[in-house]
Enzyme design. Structure first.
Site, short mmCIF file in Angstrom:
data_model
loop_
_atom_site.label_atom_id
_atom_site.label_comp_id
_atom_site.label_asym_id
_atom_site.label_seq_id
_atom_site.Cartn_x
_atom_site.Cartn_y
_atom_site.Cartn_z
N SER A 1 29.86 46.25 40.41
CA SER A 1 29.60 47.12 41.40
C SER A 1 27.97 47.81 41.16
O SER A 1 27.41 47.46 40.91
CB SER A 1 30.21 48.82 40.95
OG SER A 1 29.61 49.82 41.84
N TYR B 1 33.12 55.65 35.81
CA TYR B 1 33.80 54.13 36.37
C TYR B 1 32.28 53.45 36.19
O TYR B 1 32.62 52.80 36.30
CB TYR B 1 33.42 54.85 38.53
CG TYR B 1 33.90 53.34 39.29
CD1 TYR B 1 34.80 53.08 39.54
CD2 TYR B 1 32.63 53.14 39.67
CE1 TYR B 1 34.76 51.48 40.01
CE2 TYR B 1 32.04 51.98 40.69
CZ TYR B 1 33.37 51.20 40.50
OH TYR B 1 33.54 50.39 41.63
N LYS C 1 31.41 49.20 35.02
CA LYS C 1 31.85 48.54 35.82
C LYS C 1 29.79 48.15 34.49
O LYS C 1 29.85 46.60 34.79
CB LYS C 1 30.96 48.91 36.95
CG LYS C 1 32.37 48.74 37.63
CD LYS C 1 32.80 48.49 38.13
CE LYS C 1 34.54 48.56 38.95
NZ LYS C 1 34.92 47.12 39.65
N1 LIG Z 1 34.19 49.62 48.09
C1 LIG Z 1 33.95 50.11 47.43
O1 LIG Z 1 31.93 49.78 48.45
C2 LIG Z 1 32.77 49.06 46.34
C3 LIG Z 1 31.50 49.14 45.69
C4 LIG Z 1 31.77 48.24 44.54
C5 LIG Z 1 32.89 48.03 43.54
N2 LIG Z 1 33.52 48.07 44.17
C6 LIG Z 1 35.21 47.23 43.61
O2 LIG Z 1 35.80 46.03 44.68
C7 LIG Z 1 37.14 45.80 44.07
C8 LIG Z 1 38.40 46.30 44.59
O3 LIG Z 1 37.80 47.74 45.51
P1 LIG Z 1 37.78 48.42 46.98
O4 LIG Z 1 36.51 49.53 47.16
O5 LIG Z 1 38.83 47.65 47.61
O6 LIG Z 1 39.15 50.18 46.56
P2 LIG Z 1 40.87 50.29 46.87
O7 LIG Z 1 40.78 50.17 48.67
O8 LIG Z 1 41.07 52.16 46.14
O9 LIG Z 1 41.57 49.17 45.96
C9 LIG Z 1 41.97 49.00 44.69
C10 LIG Z 1 43.09 47.89 44.82
O10 LIG Z 1 43.07 47.45 43.55
C11 LIG Z 1 44.47 48.06 43.12
N3 LIG Z 1 44.41 48.45 41.73
C12 LIG Z 1 44.20 50.34 41.33
N4 LIG Z 1 44.92 50.02 40.34
C13 LIG Z 1 45.96 48.82 40.12
C14 LIG Z 1 46.00 48.66 38.27
N5 LIG Z 1 46.46 49.14 37.80
N6 LIG Z 1 47.19 47.20 38.74
C15 LIG Z 1 47.26 46.87 39.78
N7 LIG Z 1 46.46 47.09 40.94
C16 LIG Z 1 45.79 47.80 40.68
C17 LIG Z 1 45.32 49.56 43.98
O11 LIG Z 1 46.34 49.41 44.77
P3 LIG Z 1 47.82 50.10 44.17
O12 LIG Z 1 47.07 51.50 44.66
O13 LIG Z 1 48.82 49.70 45.33
O14 LIG Z 1 47.84 49.21 43.04
C18 LIG Z 1 44.45 48.58 45.54
O15 LIG Z 1 44.98 47.53 45.97
C19 LIG Z 1 37.06 47.41 42.89
O16 LIG Z 1 36.93 46.13 41.83
C20 LIG Z 1 35.97 47.92 43.11
O17 LIG Z 1 35.11 48.42 41.52
C21 LIG Z 1 34.16 48.40 45.75
#
Ligand SMILES: NC(=O)c1ccc[n+]([C@@H]2O[C@H](COP(=O)([O-])OP(=O)(O)OC[C@H]3O[C@@H](n4cnc5c(N)ncnc54)[C@H](OP(=O)(O)O)[C@@H]3O)[C@@H](O)[C@H]2O)c1
Length: 227
Positions: free
Chosen positions: A135, A148, A152
């Site tokens: 991130s 968080y 990261k």
């Molecule tokens: N969105 C952004 O702007 C952003 C920015 C920087 C980094 N990221 C990174 O990108 C990645 C995806 O983020 P996102 O924004 O798509 O988040 P999100 O919409 O909250 O989705 C997170 C996903 O992870 C799954 N998950 C959470 N805990 C889990 C567990 N214990 N076991 C298996 N699956 C699990 C969730 O599914 P369930 O709840 O069904 O388990 C969901 O499918 C993450 O690593 C996040 O830190 C995102």
């Protein structure tokens, strides 16, 4: 055609990558905790794709999932650790102990569990790429998301160290996806998240970029282009 293990496929970036990888002709073995979106994915994309309920923070669940996939399909060409959670906004000293532990358990230990069970087979073949989602908050910090941020930054260090251990021909890459309108972003930005790119639009650039990562990127912090 690549065999891709991908965590966190039920929504957000993981869901968008699933659609993008499959549309590009690759096979996805995905997991998340929520059964319903996984049922929908199974209906939409039958075999050889697989979508299973796995909590990556539970080592025994990851082990069973990996054993089943490795037995039937062999080691993946690409392991993408995308599953993660974020703490509800709070100053660090006000974060409940259980919430802090949960963020560490999923974001750091969950990635370790997947590496522990999928990477040995990849190492034996001396082939494959591991992409660990980082991130901007793995490279700079912000108030109220300290747990968080801690995870990261950990992913950046863990991935750089792993990169030193892999045989020639493999790569481990910490990837900053950028800022995308998902449930996670809504948790920390509220309604302001709506002004950012949607996951499907992000995936159009991110999917080919992730597929292009290889030995030239081993141990190098990368960011999805345009972010
Ligand atoms: N969105 C952004 O702007 C952003 C920015 C920087 C980094 N990221 C990174 O990108 C990645 C995806 O983020 P996102 O924004 O798509 O988040 P999100 O919409 O909250 O989705 C997170 C996903 O992870 C799954 N998950 C959470 N805990 C889990 C567990 N214990 N076991 C298996 N699956 C699990 C969730 O599914 P369930 O709840 O069904 O388990 C969901 O499918 C993450 O690593 C996040 O830190 C995102």
């Amino acid at each position: 055609m690549k065999r891709i293990v991908l965590t966190g496929v039920s929504r957000g970036l993981g869901r968008a990558m699933t659609e993008g990888f499959i549309a590009a002709g690759h096979t996805v073995f995905g997991c998340a905790r929520s059964p319903q979106p996984l049922d929908e994915l199974r209906e939409r994309h039958g075999a050889p794709h697989r979508f299973e309920v796995v909590d990556v923070s539970r080592e025994e669940q990851v082990r069973a999932w990996a054993e089943a996939i490795l037995a039937q399909h062999g080691p993946p060409d690409l392991l993408v650790n995308s599953a993660a959670i974020i703490n509800p906004n709070a100053r660090l000293w006000e974060v409940p102990v259980e919430e802090f532990s949960a963020v560490i358990d999923v974001n750091v230990k969950g990635v370790f569990h997947c590496i522990r069970h999928f990477v040995p087979g990849m190492v034996r073949r001396k082939k494959g790429v591991i992409v660990n989602f980082s991130s901007y908050w793995g490279r700079s910090a912000a108030a109220e998301v300290a747990p968080y941020c801690a995870t990261k930054y950990a992913i950046e260090g863990l991935t750089a160290a792993l990169a030193e251990e892999l045989p020639a021909g493999m790569a481990a890459v910490p990837l900053n996806p950028g800022i995308i309108d998902t449930e996670m972003l809504r948790s920390c930005f509220g309604e302001a998240a709506g002004s950012y790119l949607k996951a499907d639009a992000w995936a159009k650039t991110a999917v080919p970029y992730i597929l292009s990562l290889g030995t030239k990127d081993n141990g190098q912090p990368r960011t999805v282009p345009g972010q």
